[in-house]
Design a protein around this motif. Structure first.
Motif, PDB file in Angstrom:
ATOM      1  N   PHE A   1       0.052   4.226  -0.284  1.00 26.50           N
ATOM      2  CA  PHE A   1      -0.544   5.512   0.042  1.00 26.50           C
ATOM      3  C   PHE A   1      -0.576   5.458   1.658  1.00 26.50           C
ATOM      4  N   ARG A   2      -0.185   4.323   2.224  1.00 23.89           N
ATOM      5  CA  ARG A   2      -0.120   4.189   3.608  1.00 23.89           C
ATOM      6  C   ARG A   2       1.244   3.650   4.220  1.00 23.89           C
TER       7      ARG A   2
ATOM      8  N   ARG B   1      -3.525   9.052 -10.235  1.00 24.10           N
ATOM      9  CA  ARG B   1      -4.340   8.845  -9.170  1.00 24.10           C
ATOM     10  C   ARG B   1      -3.492   9.787  -7.991  1.00 24.10           C
ATOM     11  N   ILE B   2      -2.369   9.833  -7.751  1.00 18.79           N
ATOM     12  CA  ILE B   2      -1.732  10.735  -6.795  1.00 18.79           C
ATOM     13  C   ILE B   2      -2.092  12.130  -7.156  1.00 18.79           C
TER      14      ILE B   2
ATOM     15  N   ASN C   1      -5.482  12.432  -6.048  1.00 19.20           N
ATOM     16  CA  ASN C   1      -5.662  12.619  -4.591  1.00 19.20           C
ATOM     17  C   ASN C   1      -5.431  14.065  -4.180  1.00 19.20           C
TER      18      ASN C   1
ATOM     19  N   ASP D   1       0.741  -1.359  -0.036  1.00 19.17           N
ATOM     20  CA  ASP D   1       0.111  -0.122   0.097  1.00 19.17           C
ATOM     21  C   ASP D   1       0.903   1.136  -0.044  1.00 19.17           C
TER      22      ASP D   1
END
Length: 103
Positions: free
Chosen positions: A15-16, A53-54, A57, A13
């Motif tokens: 993003f985490r 996507r980044i 976001n 992940d």
């Protein structure tokens, strides 16, 4: 990003903080955002898709508050880059290099 360990497929992940996930974790994340699960969610993405996507976001983060001028300028730049990534990727790459933006 995914990899196989033994018989289990794991996903990173990004993003985490690089947390390792299994497919059940991925389903939980999708449902927490209100998305119906699709196996396609586990397919690898092309770099341009990750970049898009980044930027999306970041755009969503900017839109949540009341952005000042610098945020609006940044958002405008991001929207132009996303458009260029799909229409003329070589120009987008050159623009990111000349502005010192890392992707």
């Amino acid at each position: 990003m995914g990899f196989t360990s033994g018989e289990t497929r794991h996903y990173l992940d990004v993003f985490r903080k690089g947390r390792l996930l299994d497919s059940e974790d991925c389903r939980h994340i999708a449902s927490s955002y209100g998305f119906a699960w699709k196996k396609d969610f586990l397919k690898p993405l092309e770099p341009a898709q990750v970049f898009t996507r980044i930027l999306n976001n970041l755009s969503n983060c900017h839109n949540r508050g009341q952005p000042d001028r610098s945020y609006r300028d940044t958002l405008s730049f991001q929207e132009r880059i996303v458009h260029l990534m799909h229409q003329q990727p070589h120009i987008a790459s050159h623009l990111l290099q000349t502005t010192g933006t890392n992707v």
